[in-house]
Structures are given as C-alpha cells and as structure tokens.
Design a protein around this motif. Sequence first.
Motif, mmCIF file in Angstrom:
data_model
loop_
_atom_site.group_PDB
_atom_site.id
_atom_site.type_symbol
_atom_site.label_atom_id
_atom_site.label_comp_id
_atom_site.label_asym_id
_atom_site.label_seq_id
_atom_site.Cartn_x
_atom_site.Cartn_y
_atom_site.Cartn_z
ATOM 1 N N SER A 117 2.660 1.343 -9.792
ATOM 2 C CA SER A 117 1.278 1.175 -10.238
ATOM 3 C C SER A 117 0.698 -0.113 -9.660
ATOM 4 N N TRP A 118 -0.639 -0.257 -9.788
ATOM 5 C CA TRP A 118 -1.307 -1.466 -9.297
ATOM 6 C C TRP A 118 -0.824 -2.718 -10.024
ATOM 7 N N THR A 134 3.880 -4.216 -6.479
ATOM 8 C CA THR A 134 2.576 -4.177 -5.829
ATOM 9 C C THR A 134 1.942 -5.560 -5.764
ATOM 10 N N ILE A 135 1.965 -6.279 -6.878
ATOM 11 C CA ILE A 135 1.275 -7.572 -6.960
ATOM 12 C C ILE A 135 1.903 -8.608 -6.033
ATOM 13 N N PHE A 193 1.124 -8.103 -2.226
ATOM 14 C CA PHE A 193 -0.294 -8.359 -1.972
ATOM 15 C C PHE A 193 -0.599 -9.859 -2.064
ATOM 16 N N LEU A 203 2.344 2.115 -3.383
ATOM 17 C CA LEU A 203 1.482 2.618 -4.454
ATOM 18 C C LEU A 203 1.769 4.073 -4.792
ATOM 19 N N THR A 226 0.830 -1.210 0.000
ATOM 20 C CA THR A 226 0.000 0.000 0.000
ATOM 21 C C THR A 226 0.857 1.250 0.000
#
Length: 469
Positions: free
Chosen positions: A223-224, A229-230, A233, A219, A216
């Motif tokens: 980018s998402w 990020t991936i 998560f 970010l 988080t």
Amino acid sequence: MVRGPLWYVAVIACVAHFMVQFDNAVVSIALPTIQGSLSLDVSGLLWIVNSYNLGIAGFLLLSGRLSDLFGRREVFLAGLWVFTFGSVLGGFAQNGWQLVAARASHGVSAAILLPSSLSLIIAAYPDKNGRNRAISIWGAASIIGGVTGAVGGGVLTQHWGWRSTLFFCLPIGCLLLAFGTRTLTRRTTARPKVPSLDLPGALCVVSAVTAAVYATIGLRKHSWGSADTIIPFALSILLLGAFALIESRAKQPMMPLGIFRSRSVSMANLVSLVATISMSAQVILVLLYIQKVLGYNPQDAGLAELPGGLTTFAVAFMTARLVKRIGARTLLIVGLIVYAAGVVWIARVPVHGDYFSAIFFPLELVCLGMGLTLPCLTITATAGAPKESAGLYSGVATTTRQIGSAFGTAIFVSYAAAVSQTATGTPEAMLATGYRAALLATAAVSVFAALMTLAIPNDRVQAVPADVH
C-alpha cells in the motif's frame, strides 16, 4: 581518424546505432516468452525493461564527456565490448536477476554508444553537407533497427527461443569490434583540457530514479502507507536533492541547472517526460495484449507491429517539412491527440478480435500520432539552444525520455496487473480488463501532455540564458 574512405566511419556508427535499437525492440517482443521461461512475475518482467532504461538515463549525459577524456575511438570500442559481452550474459541467463544485470549492462553501453557513434560522424566529416547526410542516415538506422527488431524478434523467438534474440547481436558486435579496431585511428594530437567526470551526479540520478521505480513497481503488492513504499520514495527525494546540490556547486556539472531558467526548455522537457510515460507503457501493453489476450505467437506479433513501425518511420521523415509550415508546438499537440485516439480505439477491442479491426487500423492511428510527436519532442526540447551547448540540450532531452520510459512501464504495467487480479471471467478476459484500463489511462496522460504543450512558447522560443551554469 580513419584508415580508408570516410564512409567507413558512417557505416560503423550507423550499424552500432541500428544494433542498439534492434536489441531494444527484439527483447520487447520476446517479453511474454521470457516471463514464462524464467517463471517471472510482473515485477521481474518490469525490471528487465527498466534496467535497460535506467542504464541509459543514468549515464547518457556522463558518457558524452568520456570521449573528451579518453578519445572517441577508445570510448566507442569500450562501449561495443560491454554491449557484446552483455549479449553473452543475457543469452546464458538462468534466472531473472541475471537477465536484469545483462540488460543493465546493455543500457549503460547503449548510453556510451549513442553519443560516441554520433561524435565519430561529426569529427570525421568536416563538410557540412556530407555530415548532414551521414547524420540523416544515422538517424534512419535507429528507426530501421526498431522496425526490424520487432519482426526479427518475433521470428527468432518463435523458431529459436528468446535466448536467440540476445545472441543475435553477438556476431554484429564482434564484426564491428574487428572492423572498428582496424579502421578507426587513435588521436595523435594532444587532448585539450577537458572537464572532470561528474560521477557523483550520475550516481545520484540513476539511484534516485531506481528507488522511485522500485517503489512504483512495489505498489502492486504494498500500500501507499507501507514502509516498502515510503522508504524508497523518500530515498529518491533525498537523492534528487543531493543531485541538485551537486550540480549547483560543481565547476563542470553534468546537467547545468541554469538551462531550465528558459520556459521553453523546462516546459518542453516536462512535456517530453509526460508524453514518454504514456508512449513507452503503450508499446509494452500492446505487445502483451497481442500475445496474451489475442493469442498471437511472437512471430505473428512482430509481423502485426510491422505496418505501424513503417508508418512511424514514414511520418517522422515528413514531420520535418510539416514543422516549417505548421510549427512544432501545433504539430506536437495534434500528434498527441491523434495518438490518444488510437490508444482509446485499441482499448475497446474485444477479447477475440480480428487483425484489422483489433490491431491494424487502431495501431496505424497510434503510430501516426507517434510519428508526428517524437521528432517534435526533440525539436521543442532543443529549440533556442546555443550551438556550443547543442550536445548538452540533446542529452538532457534524451535523458528525460529515458526516465519517462522507466516510470511509464513501471506505473501502467503494474496498474494493468492490479486491475486484472480483481477482474472476473476467463484468464484472457481478466488480462484484457487490466490492459484496457491501463491503455485508457495512458491515453488520458497523452491528452494531459497535449494540454501542457500550450505552455511552451509558440515556436519562436525564448532565448536560452547564456550562462547555463
């Protein structure tokens, strides 16, 4: 249990509770100064806050069992040692990660001190009336610590630098260690059979939340769809799955999943999570807004927060009586709406506002809503719990709030920084644009939490399943 009168135990427990809450508040007020001194970006600042939250969230439930294994006195004093040593490490930190490590040790030790200090009182006072008075004072020590921490943190930072905010707890910790070692006695009776520590479950929880918070915070830069990020998560989801598997198969789980079969418990904790996401972010955003946009020095910022803290303290005491007349669910909805209205008011102030229009009145409204909301979050999350599992339900509710705090600060402080980077105007105006956007978003989350509250059974909550395992 104690050499001397029983009030010795109450003093030790209450001062420890005060110290933990004071430490959290005193560091929060010094954050802008710390950021400049250590040349930290927004991510580094967030980790100073969240390392503390993650330490508590990951080990609070686990620490409640340590007293059973090793004795209340031993666990309490061990927590004091870690907390005091962490103050020294933080005060001498030369870079961001050293301070993050010190704050993490404070979080873990706070997770030990909070339940162990309360258990000292419960064990020492066999009389119900005396115990209730001691517990009431113990709870008041928390609010007083937060209020005085905001003011004291400003004064210390302004006159002696941010390092003094961490060193301040050093003499308190040393005095408590000396007094507690001489006063608290070791248990002489044989220890009962106790459950084993669910260390794998605790590690899965703190690792899952840390990975999600890391993603988080990232970010702001990634980018998402990026791997940065991936991957974290996905790792967080896998760790949460592993935690659920461990808890479902453990003979003595840290968090028996069966308690969430009760709609009152599951919805109340979900509301608590969402509400805390909003409130924890608001506190940090307002402190940054007051100092970085309105130009207050740390001392004046702490004094500006004082009336609101006193309002929260006073309203929280009255809330217990209001719950009997109005009901916890109704009062929780009212508190969340009032809080959201106050946040919207703060978000509308100009870059150069005066104290009363820009801070005093809107912050009073915010703190009025928080004073109504915070006690009701605990009441609704623990209502209907069997007496033999009251500690478990309280621990789950507290852990939920700490996880919400970690996510709230990560999400909305990062969002404020991202919006500020795309804004135009003076540096103060750019920061104000970001803080306003983030504050409005936290208000929207609070309204959403109020709507979610409607799903909680109305005060006469469902019975909690007898077999919570």
